[in-house]
Design a protein around this motif. Sequence first.
Motif, PDB file in Angstrom:
ATOM      1  N   CYS A 281       0.838  -1.270   0.013  1.00  0.00           N
ATOM      2  CA  CYS A 281       0.049  -0.002  -0.008  1.00  0.00           C
ATOM      3  C   CYS A 281       1.001   1.359   0.021  1.00  0.00           C
ATOM      4  O   CYS A 281       1.722   1.429   0.763  1.00  0.00           O
ATOM      5  N   PRO A 282       0.719   2.173  -0.783  1.00  0.00           N
ATOM      6  CA  PRO A 282       1.443   3.424  -0.876  1.00  0.00           C
ATOM      7  C   PRO A 282       1.810   4.112   0.538  1.00  0.00           C
ATOM      8  O   PRO A 282       2.801   4.599   0.631  1.00  0.00           O
ATOM      9  N   TRP A 283       0.508   4.113   1.245  1.00  0.00           N
ATOM     10  CA  TRP A 283       0.720   4.972   2.357  1.00  0.00           C
ATOM     11  C   TRP A 283       0.964   4.016   3.755  1.00  0.00           C
ATOM     12  O   TRP A 283       1.139   4.368   4.589  1.00  0.00           O
ATOM     13  N   LYS A 284       0.361   2.831   3.657  1.00  0.00           N
ATOM     14  CA  LYS A 284       0.584   1.800   4.829  1.00  0.00           C
ATOM     15  C   LYS A 284       1.738   1.146   4.928  1.00  0.00           C
ATOM     16  O   LYS A 284       2.227   0.704   5.831  1.00  0.00           O
ATOM     17  N   GLY A 285       2.392   0.648   3.739  1.00  0.00           N
ATOM     18  CA  GLY A 285       3.482   0.000   3.501  1.00  0.00           C
ATOM     19  C   GLY A 285       3.215  -1.626   3.071  1.00  0.00           C
ATOM     20  O   GLY A 285       2.153  -1.995   2.398  1.00  0.00           O
ATOM     21  N   ASP A 286       4.329  -2.482   3.598  1.00  0.00           N
ATOM     22  CA  ASP A 286       4.075  -3.750   3.068  1.00  0.00           C
ATOM     23  C   ASP A 286       2.917  -4.786   3.987  1.00  0.00           C
ATOM     24  O   ASP A 286       3.175  -4.623   5.218  1.00  0.00           O
ATOM     25  N   GLY A 287       2.011  -5.253   3.352  1.00  0.00           N
ATOM     26  CA  GLY A 287       1.038  -5.954   3.856  1.00  0.00           C
ATOM     27  C   GLY A 287       1.072  -7.378   3.802  1.00  0.00           C
ATOM     28  O   GLY A 287       1.664  -7.959   2.787  1.00  0.00           O
ATOM     29  N   SER A 288       1.014  -7.943   5.141  1.00  0.00           N
ATOM     30  CA  SER A 288       1.085  -9.498   5.028  1.00  0.00           C
ATOM     31  C   SER A 288      -0.203 -10.201   5.492  1.00  0.00           C
ATOM     32  O   SER A 288      -1.121  -9.580   6.067  1.00  0.00           O
ATOM     33  N   TYR A 289      -0.394 -11.372   5.257  1.00  0.00           N
ATOM     34  CA  TYR A 289      -1.841 -11.994   5.271  1.00  0.00           C
ATOM     35  C   TYR A 289      -1.785 -13.225   6.205  1.00  0.00           C
ATOM     36  O   TYR A 289      -0.537 -13.912   6.292  1.00  0.00           O
ATOM     37  N   TYR A 290      -2.984 -13.710   6.671  1.00  0.00           N
ATOM     38  CA  TYR A 290      -3.127 -14.665   7.288  1.00  0.00           C
ATOM     39  C   TYR A 290      -4.163 -15.654   6.463  1.00  0.00           C
ATOM     40  O   TYR A 290      -5.186 -15.228   5.972  1.00  0.00           O
ATOM     41  N   ASN A 291      -3.995 -16.917   6.506  1.00  0.00           N
ATOM     42  CA  ASN A 291      -5.089 -17.965   6.166  1.00  0.00           C
ATOM     43  C   ASN A 291      -6.066 -18.250   7.261  1.00  0.00           C
ATOM     44  O   ASN A 291      -5.613 -18.285   8.477  1.00  0.00           O
ATOM     45  N   LEU A 292      -7.356 -18.402   7.165  1.00  0.00           N
ATOM     46  CA  LEU A 292      -8.347 -18.637   8.181  1.00  0.00           C
ATOM     47  C   LEU A 292      -8.413 -20.264   8.197  1.00  0.00           C
ATOM     48  O   LEU A 292      -8.533 -20.893   7.287  1.00  0.00           O
ATOM     49  N   LYS A 293      -8.285 -21.098   9.370  1.00  0.00           N
ATOM     50  CA  LYS A 293      -8.448 -22.366   9.592  1.00  0.00           C
ATOM     51  C   LYS A 293      -9.477 -22.583  10.686  1.00  0.00           C
ATOM     52  O   LYS A 293      -9.032 -22.291  11.693  1.00  0.00           O
ATOM     53  N   ALA A 294     -10.640 -22.814  10.336  1.00  0.00           N
ATOM     54  CA  ALA A 294     -11.695 -22.924  11.261  1.00  0.00           C
ATOM     55  C   ALA A 294     -12.865 -23.872  10.709  1.00  0.00           C
ATOM     56  O   ALA A 294     -13.093 -23.771   9.472  1.00  0.00           O
ATOM     57  N   GLU A 295     -13.556 -24.691  11.506  1.00  0.00           N
ATOM     58  CA  GLU A 295     -14.662 -25.397  11.248  1.00  0.00           C
ATOM     59  C   GLU A 295     -14.387 -26.569  10.075  1.00  0.00           C
ATOM     60  O   GLU A 295     -15.064 -26.582   9.276  1.00  0.00           O
ATOM     61  N   GLY A 296     -13.130 -26.893   9.879  1.00  0.00           N
ATOM     62  CA  GLY A 296     -12.673 -27.945   8.773  1.00  0.00           C
ATOM     63  C   GLY A 296     -12.433 -27.283   7.733  1.00  0.00           C
ATOM     64  O   GLY A 296     -12.239 -27.906   6.569  1.00  0.00           O
ATOM     65  N   LYS A 297     -12.369 -25.841   7.508  1.00  0.00           N
ATOM     66  CA  LYS A 297     -12.117 -25.172   6.282  1.00  0.00           C
ATOM     67  C   LYS A 297     -10.816 -24.318   6.540  1.00  0.00           C
ATOM     68  O   LYS A 297     -10.475 -23.754   7.443  1.00  0.00           O
TER      69      LYS A 297
END
Length: 96
Positions: free
Chosen positions: A45-61
């Motif tokens: 993001c030009p003003w927030k910086g480098d974004g990192s992500y999470y994967n959701l692991k819940a209810e078998g999905k």
Amino acid sequence: MIKVMFNNTLIAETNNCIAVEGNYYFPLEDVMIKYLGKSDYHTVCPWKGDGSYYNLKAEGKVVENAAWYYPEPKEEAKKIKNYIAFDKKVFNISEE
């Protein structure tokens, strides 16, 4: 109180959200981190910086890249350091 639900699973709940660009950012301590696993996906993001992500692991999905955060936000976005935002298409985010 703002809650993040995935089906019937509570993912986050807080009175201390920060709203940025239409998204709620939740303090890390108010997130059930046990449902999130690191993703290899990243954005810039030009003003927030480098974004990192999470994967959701819940209810078998697994939902890839369901939440994001800025580990080292730029100066303009320092207030969201140690906060996580959630994809509104994946989660039910509600205010009570």
